[in-house]
Design a protein around this motif. Structure first.
Motif, PDB file in Angstrom:
ATOM      1  N   UNK A  25       0.847  -1.196   0.000  1.00  0.00           N
ATOM      2  CA  UNK A  25       0.000   0.000   0.000  1.00  0.00           C
ATOM      3  C   UNK A  25       0.878   1.240   0.000  1.00  0.00           C
ATOM      4  N   UNK A  26       0.250   2.380  -0.267  1.00  0.00           N
ATOM      5  CA  UNK A  26       0.959   3.652  -0.144  1.00  0.00           C
ATOM      6  C   UNK A  26       1.256   3.871   1.333  1.00  0.00           C
ATOM      7  N   UNK A  27       2.460   4.310   1.627  1.00  0.00           N
ATOM      8  CA  UNK A  27       2.877   4.535   3.007  1.00  0.00           C
ATOM      9  C   UNK A  27       2.390   5.895   3.499  1.00  0.00           C
ATOM     10  N   UNK A  28       2.267   6.016   4.799  1.00  0.00           N
ATOM     11  CA  UNK A  28       1.951   7.311   5.403  1.00  0.00           C
ATOM     12  C   UNK A  28       3.159   8.242   5.319  1.00  0.00           C
ATOM     13  N   UNK A  29       4.320   7.674   5.060  1.00  0.00           N
ATOM     14  CA  UNK A  29       5.548   8.453   4.882  1.00  0.00           C
ATOM     15  C   UNK A  29       5.636   8.824   3.408  1.00  0.00           C
ATOM     16  N   UNK A  30       5.665  10.101   3.108  1.00  0.00           N
ATOM     17  CA  UNK A  30       5.654  10.569   1.724  1.00  0.00           C
ATOM     18  C   UNK A  30       6.829  10.008   0.941  1.00  0.00           C
ATOM     19  N   UNK A  31       6.554   9.456  -0.260  1.00  0.00           N
ATOM     20  CA  UNK A  31       7.592   8.936  -1.140  1.00  0.00           C
ATOM     21  C   UNK A  31       7.955   7.489  -0.886  1.00  0.00           C
ATOM     22  N   UNK A  32       7.229   6.812  -0.014  1.00  0.00           N
ATOM     23  CA  UNK A  32       7.532   5.424   0.321  1.00  0.00           C
ATOM     24  C   UNK A  32       6.335   4.531   0.028  1.00  0.00           C
ATOM     25  N   UNK A  33       6.620   3.243  -0.189  1.00  0.00           N
ATOM     26  CA  UNK A  33       5.588   2.222  -0.354  1.00  0.00           C
ATOM     27  C   UNK A  33       5.680   1.287   0.841  1.00  0.00           C
ATOM     28  N   UNK A  34       4.542   0.951   1.407  1.00  0.00           N
ATOM     29  CA  UNK A  34       4.480   0.086   2.583  1.00  0.00           C
ATOM     30  C   UNK A  34       4.284  -1.362   2.146  1.00  0.00           C
ATOM     31  N   UNK A  35       5.144  -2.246   2.628  1.00  0.00           N
ATOM     32  CA  UNK A  35       5.063  -3.672   2.320  1.00  0.00           C
ATOM     33  C   UNK A  35       4.967  -4.409   3.651  1.00  0.00           C
ATOM     34  N   UNK A  36       3.880  -5.154   3.844  1.00  0.00           N
ATOM     35  CA  UNK A  36       3.671  -5.844   5.114  1.00  0.00           C
ATOM     36  C   UNK A  36       3.307  -7.298   4.939  1.00  0.00           C
ATOM     37  N   UNK A  37       3.323  -8.016   6.041  1.00  0.00           N
ATOM     38  CA  UNK A  37       3.003  -9.444   6.083  1.00  0.00           C
ATOM     39  C   UNK A  37       3.886 -10.219   5.105  1.00  0.00           C
ATOM     40  N   UNK A  38       5.192 -10.124   5.308  1.00  0.00           N
ATOM     41  CA  UNK A  38       6.146 -10.839   4.454  1.00  0.00           C
ATOM     42  C   UNK A  38       5.926 -12.340   4.568  1.00  0.00           C
ATOM     43  N   UNK A  39       6.113 -13.047   3.447  1.00  0.00           N
ATOM     44  CA  UNK A  39       5.877 -14.487   3.390  1.00  0.00           C
ATOM     45  C   UNK A  39       7.206 -15.185   3.125  1.00  0.00           C
ATOM     46  N   UNK A  40       7.547 -16.138   4.000  1.00  0.00           N
ATOM     47  CA  UNK A  40       8.756 -16.942   3.839  1.00  0.00           C
ATOM     48  C   UNK A  40       8.373 -18.411   3.820  1.00  0.00           C
ATOM     49  N   UNK A  41       9.192 -19.238   3.151  1.00  0.00           N
ATOM     50  CA  UNK A  41       8.961 -20.677   3.143  1.00  0.00           C
ATOM     51  C   UNK A  41       9.250 -21.232   4.527  1.00  0.00           C
ATOM     52  N   UNK A  42       8.476 -22.235   4.913  1.00  0.00           N
ATOM     53  CA  UNK A  42       8.714 -22.935   6.167  1.00  0.00           C
ATOM     54  C   UNK A  42       9.199 -24.325   5.797  1.00  0.00           C
ATOM     55  N   UNK A  43      10.468 -24.603   6.129  1.00  0.00           N
ATOM     56  CA  UNK A  43      11.058 -25.897   5.793  1.00  0.00           C
ATOM     57  C   UNK A  43      11.175 -26.740   7.049  1.00  0.00           C
ATOM     58  N   UNK A  44      10.611 -27.935   6.996  1.00  0.00           N
ATOM     59  CA  UNK A  44      10.741 -28.863   8.102  1.00  0.00           C
ATOM     60  C   UNK A  44      11.778 -29.933   7.793  1.00  0.00           C
ATOM     61  N   UNK A  45      12.215 -30.015   6.545  1.00  0.00           N
ATOM     62  CA  UNK A  45      13.139 -31.059   6.136  1.00  0.00           C
ATOM     63  C   UNK A  45      14.594 -30.626   6.225  1.00  0.00           C
ATOM     64  N   UNK A  46      15.443 -31.410   5.594  1.00  0.00           N
ATOM     65  CA  UNK A  46      16.879 -31.188   5.629  1.00  0.00           C
ATOM     66  C   UNK A  46      17.304 -30.123   4.619  1.00  0.00           C
ATOM     67  N   UNK A  47      16.624 -30.044   3.482  1.00  0.00           N
ATOM     68  CA  UNK A  47      17.004 -29.106   2.436  1.00  0.00           C
ATOM     69  C   UNK A  47      16.598 -27.693   2.842  1.00  0.00           C
ATOM     70  N   UNK A  48      17.592 -26.808   2.850  1.00  0.00           N
ATOM     71  CA  UNK A  48      17.355 -25.424   3.241  1.00  0.00           C
ATOM     72  C   UNK A  48      17.921 -24.527   2.153  1.00  0.00           C
ATOM     73  N   UNK A  49      17.124 -23.569   1.711  1.00  0.00           N
ATOM     74  CA  UNK A  49      17.578 -22.606   0.713  1.00  0.00           C
ATOM     75  C   UNK A  49      18.353 -21.509   1.445  1.00  0.00           C
ATOM     76  N   UNK A  50      19.662 -21.359   1.173  1.00  0.00           N
ATOM     77  CA  UNK A  50      20.448 -20.358   1.905  1.00  0.00           C
ATOM     78  C   UNK A  50      19.973 -18.924   1.663  1.00  0.00           C
ATOM     79  N   UNK A  51      19.460 -18.638   0.470  1.00  0.00           N
ATOM     80  CA  UNK A  51      18.965 -17.293   0.185  1.00  0.00           C
ATOM     81  C   UNK A  51      17.720 -17.002   1.012  1.00  0.00           C
ATOM     82  N   UNK A  52      16.819 -17.961   1.083  1.00  0.00           N
ATOM     83  CA  UNK A  52      15.597 -17.800   1.878  1.00  0.00           C
ATOM     84  C   UNK A  52      15.952 -17.606   3.354  1.00  0.00           C
ATOM     85  N   UNK A  53      16.932 -18.361   3.837  1.00  0.00           N
ATOM     86  CA  UNK A  53      17.369 -18.221   5.233  1.00  0.00           C
ATOM     87  C   UNK A  53      17.972 -16.841   5.478  1.00  0.00           C
ATOM     88  N   UNK A  54      18.756 -16.359   4.523  1.00  0.00           N
ATOM     89  CA  UNK A  54      19.375 -15.030   4.652  1.00  0.00           C
ATOM     90  C   UNK A  54      18.298 -13.938   4.700  1.00  0.00           C
TER      91      UNK A  54
END
Length: 106
Positions: A25-54
């Motif tokens: 959404x448009x941010x209340x701060x002029x000139x900014x865009x608000x991004x919320x509720x970030x979504x990340x993968x949830x891994x329960x197994x052995x394989x882990x994506x290092x970029x996702x972890x970072x």
């Protein structure tokens, strides 16, 4: 109806970040865009994506990102989450931390 999912691509310190979020959404701060509720993968197994972890380490506790409008490359509404990434801004190649290898015996 499920909440929409957005792919946000933006520049940050010479790299291009690709994140997924449920709210943009448009941010209340002029000139900014608000991004919320970030979504990340949830891994329960052995394989882990290092970029996702970072990305989870960097943004995992973030409630809302306020991104400068000029840093945003693209915002897409997508059907399903793809792979989050950090790319080099010049070459477009993924920035991957190499797997540590044991030192060679002398």
């Amino acid at each position: 109806m499920a909440k929409p999912l957005y792919k946000i691509v933006f520049h940050n310190h010479g790299k291009v970040y690709e994140l997924y979020a449920r709210r943009v959404a448009a941010s209340a701060i002029w000139g900014f865009t608000e991004v919320g509720e970030l979504v990340f993968d949830v891994h329960d197994g052995v394989v882990v994506d290092p970029t996702e972890e970072r990305l989870r380490d960097e943004f995992g506790n973030t409630r809302v990102l306020h991104l400068p409008m000029q840093s945003i490359v693209r915002v897409e509404e997508v059907e399903k989450k793809g792979q989050s990434a950090i790319r080099d801004a010049e070459s477009g190649e993924k920035v991957v931390t190499p797997f540590p290898l044991p030192a060679k015996p002398r």
